[in-house]
Design a protein around this motif. Sequence first.
Motif, mmCIF file in Angstrom:
data_model
loop_
_atom_site.group_PDB
_atom_site.id
_atom_site.type_symbol
_atom_site.label_atom_id
_atom_site.label_comp_id
_atom_site.label_asym_id
_atom_site.label_seq_id
_atom_site.Cartn_x
_atom_site.Cartn_y
_atom_site.Cartn_z
ATOM 1 N N GLY A 88 35.009 34.915 41.754
ATOM 2 C CA GLY A 88 34.108 35.539 40.938
ATOM 3 C C GLY A 88 32.788 35.738 41.616
ATOM 4 O O GLY A 88 31.665 36.087 40.772
ATOM 5 N N THR A 89 32.479 35.462 42.786
ATOM 6 C CA THR A 89 31.197 35.534 43.357
ATOM 7 C C THR A 89 31.086 36.242 44.666
ATOM 8 O O THR A 89 32.303 36.438 45.306
ATOM 9 C CB THR A 89 30.588 34.104 43.542
ATOM 10 O OG1 THR A 89 31.446 33.294 44.688
ATOM 11 C CG2 THR A 89 30.448 33.393 42.582
ATOM 12 N N SER A 143 29.852 42.404 38.846
ATOM 13 C CA SER A 143 28.951 42.189 37.714
ATOM 14 C C SER A 143 29.684 42.761 36.294
ATOM 15 O O SER A 143 30.859 43.361 36.403
ATOM 16 C CB SER A 143 27.662 43.196 37.818
ATOM 17 O OG SER A 143 28.098 44.593 37.851
ATOM 18 N N SER A 144 29.215 42.414 35.261
ATOM 19 C CA SER A 144 29.979 42.674 33.789
ATOM 20 C C SER A 144 30.054 44.331 33.708
ATOM 21 O O SER A 144 31.099 44.729 33.203
ATOM 22 C CB SER A 144 29.187 42.132 32.766
ATOM 23 O OG SER A 144 29.145 40.757 32.841
ATOM 24 N N ARG A 167 37.884 38.444 36.877
ATOM 25 C CA ARG A 167 36.787 38.098 38.142
ATOM 26 C C ARG A 167 37.176 36.800 38.709
ATOM 27 O O ARG A 167 36.801 36.600 39.736
ATOM 28 C CB ARG A 167 35.388 38.131 37.548
ATOM 29 C CG ARG A 167 34.280 37.855 38.622
ATOM 30 C CD ARG A 167 33.129 37.545 37.972
ATOM 31 N NE ARG A 167 32.507 38.897 37.234
ATOM 32 C CZ ARG A 167 32.380 38.951 35.832
ATOM 33 N NH1 ARG A 167 32.703 37.858 34.956
ATOM 34 N NH2 ARG A 167 31.875 39.946 35.288
ATOM 35 N N SER A 168 37.752 35.966 38.084
ATOM 36 C CA SER A 168 38.408 34.464 38.472
ATOM 37 C C SER A 168 39.141 34.548 39.646
ATOM 38 O O SER A 168 39.566 33.517 40.149
ATOM 39 C CB SER A 168 38.644 33.445 37.249
ATOM 40 O OG SER A 168 40.012 33.897 36.652
ATOM 41 N N ASN A 169 39.895 35.737 39.987
ATOM 42 C CA ASN A 169 40.760 35.769 41.093
ATOM 43 C C ASN A 169 40.531 36.649 42.274
ATOM 44 O O ASN A 169 41.554 37.019 42.883
ATOM 45 C CB ASN A 169 42.145 36.649 40.421
ATOM 46 C CG ASN A 169 42.735 35.564 39.227
ATOM 47 O OD1 ASN A 169 43.118 34.581 39.236
ATOM 48 N ND2 ASN A 169 42.669 36.138 37.981
ATOM 49 N N VAL A 170 39.189 37.099 42.251
ATOM 50 C CA VAL A 170 38.659 37.567 43.353
ATOM 51 C C VAL A 170 37.377 36.888 44.018
ATOM 52 O O VAL A 170 36.655 36.514 43.102
ATOM 53 C CB VAL A 170 38.705 39.293 43.234
ATOM 54 C CG1 VAL A 170 39.810 39.978 42.844
ATOM 55 C CG2 VAL A 170 37.455 39.386 41.846
ATOM 56 N N ALA A 171 37.177 37.385 45.291
ATOM 57 C CA ALA A 171 35.707 36.903 45.766
ATOM 58 C C ALA A 171 35.394 37.749 46.947
ATOM 59 O O ALA A 171 36.213 38.636 47.510
ATOM 60 C CB ALA A 171 35.932 35.457 46.192
#
Length: 568
Positions: A342-343, A465-466, A488-492
Amino acid sequence: MEAPAQPGAMAQAAGAGPGTRTSPEVQPPLSKEGRGERLVELHTSFRELFTFFCTNATMHGAIRLVCSGQNRFKTACWGLLFLGALGTLYWQFGFLFEQYWRYPVIMTVSMHSERKLFPSVTLCDMNPHRPSLARSQLRALDAFAQENIYALYKFNFSASGDAPFAEDPGREPTFQLDRAVDRAIRLQRLSSPGGQNKVGFRLCNSTGGDCFYRAYSSGVTAVREWYRFHYISILALLPTDHEDSHRSHGGHFVFSCHYNGQDCQAQHFQTFHHPTYGSCYTFDRDWAAQRPGITHGISLVLRAEQQDQLPLLSTEAGIKVMVHQRNHTPFLEHRGFSVRPGTETTIGIREDEVHRLGSPYSHCTDGAEGLDVPLLYNTSYTMQACLVSCFQQLMVQTCSCGYYFYPLPAGAEYCSSARHPAWGHCFYRLYRDLETHQLPCASRCPRPCRESSYKLSAGTSKWPSSKSADWMLAVLGHWSPSGSTSPRSNVAKVNIFYQELNYRTVDETPVYSVPQLLSAMGSLWSLWFGSSVLSVLELLELLLDAIALTVLLGCRRLRHAQGSQPEQ
């Protein structure tokens, strides 16, 4: 009439007087042209030799030893000064040679600016999978882990609503693991004398006479290490040609890849499987860095999967990244760092090159040739690869099997509790000796004479971003698995680039090279005697003449002694 007096007689008469003795007439010596010059002329006594040397030597103070012959006090003072200066000189010479034979070095740092090849980048999804041939054994291990955790912490996974131990379908395995062997090693709560409770497990040798506990103050660490121990025993029974985990992802770990504005292709990556970090991809391409900056580096969008296939083995969510030199084995457990899902993580690279001097200044090597530790990795020499190879060979020699995380020497097999019930006892004993530097691996594995190190600086931001998350994830074709609270917790996203093309080189330079040593010796000699190299040769000539005179006088005395013996 008297005959005129001869000139010799007149001179004798003129020289005669009261109290004078007359001597027979002495013939004048022949000139050098008359008698001929000898090849070697020796002095008749040591006094004559010493007087000639002090009178004609170019060293300061030598003539003072003979010019003041009528004043013995001055002669004694100058003699003491001369001997003191000579002793101090050679004392400093000894100190200088002692420093030289230590072979000290100084580090010289210089800056260079030129195009460099982009380093290798290894990325892992930190999602180890369940090999299809070992699924039933891993399910048995999961059930055994539930029993141990419930016995220690009264935590019931089924009651908590979590399902970390999924029953994955698959074909029946080709081997069966004896679970009774695993039951002998259980998690236990240990009490230390200081009152601090620890958690660990007990390991014994093959006879059971020598046992010790692997104790941890953190229960989470104890559970992971205990599970890891049994996990290795299961994987060690798999055939060496079982499928890689990256095939199970269908190549979807990397959503997109760009380098210097060009798309990365599948052939630009080398894939391998890590038992702990899952599917790993190494970006390895002969591309030169044209300019510094983000737009001229590599940019990747990655799938940070959190399937929790082995939750007791992998407790992190994210991506493991390591920047390393080309054709070098990535040791992620030692130098890798994690990227948060997510970053967007931006990693800037600065490169340093280290050039070490070889023998006798330091113990370094230009490669694996000439070492007594055969490398088990088919890559360039690194100190870490040598240490791992050394430990694995000692492991095979001591425990009759190899550690699963490292390559095997020829003819060896991996350690498993089914085949080697006491391998854990042997492994942890040997690994403790390695950590306390009791094994010879450190001395057998020198540092490379030339190596590059990368200094990394990272920054992170929320990504996407949101506002843009919905359409970006739709374009990526991302789907959120059930139970996921945030897609988002599954991509970077990861950007890696050179911050600057300037790089530092750190070169070892000897403190005393041969010219510098001779210069220091000449400075000391000039300080104490104000002379040069030719003055040293004069001293050598004095020594040789003294030796020759000693031999000559000794032969004369011996001949005289033999001639004075009475005839029998």
